[in-house]
Design a protein around this motif. Structure first.
Motif, PDB file in Angstrom:
ATOM      1  N   THR A   1      43.270  41.843  21.665  1.00  0.00           N
ATOM      2  CA  THR A   1      42.983  42.005  23.095  1.00  0.00           C
ATOM      3  C   THR A   1      44.228  42.513  23.808  1.00  0.00           C
ATOM      4  O   THR A   1      45.356  42.126  23.485  1.00  0.00           O
ATOM      5  N   VAL A   2      44.017  43.389  24.775  1.00  0.00           N
ATOM      6  CA  VAL A   2      45.070  43.875  25.662  1.00  0.00           C
ATOM      7  C   VAL A   2      44.593  43.667  27.089  1.00  0.00           C
ATOM      8  O   VAL A   2      43.504  44.162  27.458  1.00  0.00           O
ATOM      9  N   ASP A   3      45.361  42.926  27.863  1.00  0.00           N
ATOM     10  CA  ASP A   3      44.949  42.536  29.218  1.00  0.00           C
ATOM     11  C   ASP A   3      43.578  41.863  29.186  1.00  0.00           C
ATOM     12  O   ASP A   3      42.700  42.141  30.021  1.00  0.00           O
ATOM     13  N   HIS A   4      43.395  41.024  28.165  1.00  0.00           N
ATOM     14  CA  HIS A   4      42.180  40.222  27.982  1.00  0.00           C
ATOM     15  C   HIS A   4      40.934  41.060  27.693  1.00  0.00           C
ATOM     16  O   HIS A   4      39.816  40.538  27.742  1.00  0.00           O
ATOM     17  N   GLN A   5      41.131  42.341  27.373  1.00  0.00           N
ATOM     18  CA  GLN A   5      40.028  43.210  26.992  1.00  0.00           C
ATOM     19  C   GLN A   5      40.086  43.462  25.487  1.00  0.00           C
ATOM     20  O   GLN A   5      41.136  43.831  24.958  1.00  0.00           O
ATOM     21  N   PRO A   6      38.970  43.267  24.761  1.00  0.00           N
ATOM     22  CA  PRO A   6      39.000  43.477  23.313  1.00  0.00           C
ATOM     23  C   PRO A   6      39.226  44.941  22.954  1.00  0.00           C
ATOM     24  O   PRO A   6      38.700  45.842  23.605  1.00  0.00           O
ATOM     25  N   ILE A   7      40.022  45.151  21.912  1.00  0.00           N
ATOM     26  CA  ILE A   7      40.304  46.484  21.390  1.00  0.00           C
ATOM     27  C   ILE A   7      39.796  46.540  19.959  1.00  0.00           C
ATOM     28  O   ILE A   7      40.166  45.694  19.132  1.00  0.00           O
ATOM     29  N   ALA A   8      38.956  47.509  19.679  1.00  0.00           N
ATOM     30  CA  ALA A   8      38.367  47.637  18.338  1.00  0.00           C
ATOM     31  C   ALA A   8      38.969  48.843  17.628  1.00  0.00           C
ATOM     32  O   ALA A   8      39.394  49.802  18.269  1.00  0.00           O
ATOM     33  N   PRO A   9      38.990  48.809  16.299  1.00  0.00           N
ATOM     34  CA  PRO A   9      39.468  49.976  15.567  1.00  0.00           C
ATOM     35  C   PRO A   9      38.495  51.148  15.730  1.00  0.00           C
ATOM     36  O   PRO A   9      37.305  50.921  15.992  1.00  0.00           O
ATOM     37  N   PRO A  10      38.987  52.392  15.624  1.00  0.00           N
ATOM     38  CA  PRO A  10      40.377  52.771  15.307  1.00  0.00           C
ATOM     39  C   PRO A  10      41.305  52.529  16.504  1.00  0.00           C
ATOM     40  O   PRO A  10      40.973  52.896  17.623  1.00  0.00           O
ATOM     41  N   TYR A  11      42.439  51.918  16.230  1.00  0.00           N
ATOM     42  CA  TYR A  11      43.365  51.543  17.287  1.00  0.00           C
ATOM     43  C   TYR A  11      44.137  52.773  17.774  1.00  0.00           C
ATOM     44  O   TYR A  11      44.562  53.604  16.964  1.00  0.00           O
ATOM     45  N   PRO A  12      44.332  52.896  19.091  1.00  0.00           N
ATOM     46  CA  PRO A  12      45.079  54.058  19.614  1.00  0.00           C
ATOM     47  C   PRO A  12      46.551  54.005  19.223  1.00  0.00           C
ATOM     48  O   PRO A  12      47.091  52.948  18.900  1.00  0.00           O
ATOM     49  N   GLU A  13      47.208  55.160  19.289  1.00  0.00           N
ATOM     50  CA  GLU A  13      48.627  55.241  18.936  1.00  0.00           C
ATOM     51  C   GLU A  13      49.526  54.758  20.059  1.00  0.00           C
ATOM     52  O   GLU A  13      50.676  54.401  19.806  1.00  0.00           O
ATOM     53  N   THR A  14      49.044  54.765  21.263  1.00  0.00           N
ATOM     54  CA  THR A  14      49.786  54.226  22.408  1.00  0.00           C
ATOM     55  C   THR A  14      48.810  53.479  23.304  1.00  0.00           C
ATOM     56  O   THR A  14      47.626  53.844  23.396  1.00  0.00           O
ATOM     57  N   ILE A  15      49.312  52.454  23.979  1.00  0.00           N
ATOM     58  CA  ILE A  15      48.473  51.701  24.911  1.00  0.00           C
ATOM     59  C   ILE A  15      49.377  50.978  25.908  1.00  0.00           C
ATOM     60  O   ILE A  15      50.467  50.516  25.557  1.00  0.00           O
ATOM     61  N   ASP A  16      48.928  50.924  27.154  1.00  0.00           N
ATOM     62  CA  ASP A  16      49.668  50.228  28.207  1.00  0.00           C
ATOM     63  C   ASP A  16      48.968  48.920  28.539  1.00  0.00           C
ATOM     64  O   ASP A  16      47.774  48.737  28.261  1.00  0.00           O
ATOM     65  N   GLY A  17      49.707  48.023  29.170  1.00  0.00           N
ATOM     66  CA  GLY A  17      49.139  46.753  29.574  1.00  0.00           C
ATOM     67  C   GLY A  17      50.220  45.777  29.971  1.00  0.00           C
ATOM     68  O   GLY A  17      51.421  46.068  29.862  1.00  0.00           O
ATOM     69  N   ALA A  18      49.790  44.607  30.436  1.00  0.00           N
ATOM     70  CA  ALA A  18      50.734  43.573  30.857  1.00  0.00           C
ATOM     71  C   ALA A  18      50.865  42.462  29.832  1.00  0.00           C
ATOM     72  O   ALA A  18      51.859  41.737  29.826  1.00  0.00           O
ATOM     73  N   THR A  19      49.868  42.329  28.955  1.00  0.00           N
ATOM     74  CA  THR A  19      49.919  41.287  27.930  1.00  0.00           C
ATOM     75  C   THR A  19      48.953  41.663  26.809  1.00  0.00           C
ATOM     76  O   THR A  19      47.992  42.408  27.026  1.00  0.00           O
ATOM     77  N   ALA A  20      49.226  41.159  25.627  1.00  0.00           N
ATOM     78  CA  ALA A  20      48.356  41.443  24.479  1.00  0.00           C
ATOM     79  C   ALA A  20      48.413  40.270  23.519  1.00  0.00           C
ATOM     80  O   ALA A  20      49.439  39.578  23.415  1.00  0.00           O
TER      81      ALA A  20
END
Length: 328
Positions: free
Chosen positions: A248-267
């Motif tokens: 999860t990034v910013d409490h949002q689930p992230i599923a594969p394929p995972y991106p090469e870059t990502i922004d956020g405040a917490t993970a």
């Protein structure tokens, strides 16, 4: 005659570059890049052709003008340096574009010095010469610092482009995984782990600077400490594997394929640690390990850092592996 030679050399370089570009666009050849393979070889060839064209022009000038031994040596040195570097490139991993950078810098210094030596007693000429050299030093220093900043994640002050890349860097530098490679800025490098016939594989050693650069605090180090201690105390070598699960990034689930870059405040990422291999080969005081289970569940927390990127800030472990060791 000089113009003809330069024109022919320039046409060769431009023609070769255009032909390669066209071939790469239609898929016959790989694209020009600083990486390995035919693309890197093409970059090397274009650089060498450009330097050879410059060398022809420089030699023709020296033959026609007869400027003196100092001027001839000064203007020939950049070409000799690049030719030596072009040979060394075949056993190196850096891009051949660095040769072009070296060539441009040395050539600028050489021709400025030739110009200055024509009348070194003139104060104004000396001021211009020293100012130009200072500018060259400043530009090249800025370029080197910029490259170093990009290639080392800001000398360790920046984080990785994603939380999962940060964890890959952490496990690689722990020297407890069979995959010691990770991204460091713009490079994929190997962690500084014990290797070779003379390495001490039972000293609890790991890549301390690389490991520390991936942390935003000391708490995550505790998750690895018992493995280093067991390795050192009981002469047991471990190979661990971490399976990435809920992310999860910013409490949002992230599923594969995972991106090469990502922004956020917490993970937060859930990992399942598995003991892949336990070995005592080469140990002076080997011990046999017994454990009720060979899995741990890790909850890894990440935060972005001020200069950009992610670092590992906390690791919580449930169902930790416990073990007993008996001498073999």
């Amino acid at each position: 005659m000089l113009g003809c030679l330069l024109g022919v050399g320039g046409a060769c370089v431009v023609g070769a570059g255009a032909a390669y570009w066209a071939g790469s666009r239609i898929g016959l050849l790989p694209g020009l890049s600083a990486g390995a393979g035919l693309g890197a070889m093409a970059v090397w060839l274009l650089v060498v052709l450009a330097v050879v064209a410059g060398h022809v022009g420089c030699s023709w000038w020296a033959w026609r003008v007869r400027p003196g031994r100092k001027a001839v040596v000064l203007t020939q040195v950049p070409h000799v340096v690049v030719y030596v570097g072009a040979v060394a490139w075949w056993s190196a991993t850096w891009t051949a574009l660095y040769l072009l950078w070296i060539y441009a810098t040395l050539s600028a210094v050489a021709w400025l010095t030739v110009w200055f030596l024509r009348n070194p007693a003139v104060a104004r000429r000396a001021v211009v010469y020293l100012s130009a050299l200072g500018l060259l030093v400043a530009v090249n220093t800025a370029g080197l610092l910029s490259l170093s900043w990009q290639r080392t994640n800001g000398f360790g002050l920046r984080g990785q482009s994603t939380p999962w890349a940060a964890f890959t860097a952490l496990t690689a530098t722990s020297c407890l995984t069979r995959h010691p490679f990770y991204t460091d800025g713009t490079n994929t490098i190997a962690a500084n782990c014990p290797t070779g016939p003379d390495a001490d594989f039972f000293a609890g050693a790991y890549d301390q600077p690389g490991f520390a650069d991936t942390l935003c605090g000391e708490q995550p180090r505790q998750a690895f400490s018992k493995w280093w201690q067991w390795n050192r105390e009981y002469q047991v070598s471990f190979t661990l594997d971490w399976a990435q699960e809920a992310t999860t990034v910013d409490h949002q689930p992230i599923a594969p394929p995972y991106p090469e870059t990502i922004d956020g405040a917490t993970a937060t990422i859930q990992y399942t640690l598995n003991v892949e291999n336990v070995s005592t080969i080469g140990a002076d005081r080997p011990h046999q390990m017994r454990a009720p289970h060979a899995q741990e569940n890790w909850t890894v927390h990440f935060e972005p850092v001020t200069l950009g990127g992610w670092k590992v800030c906390r690791i919580d472990i449930t169902n930790p592996i416990t073990a007993t060791f008996t001498p073999q």
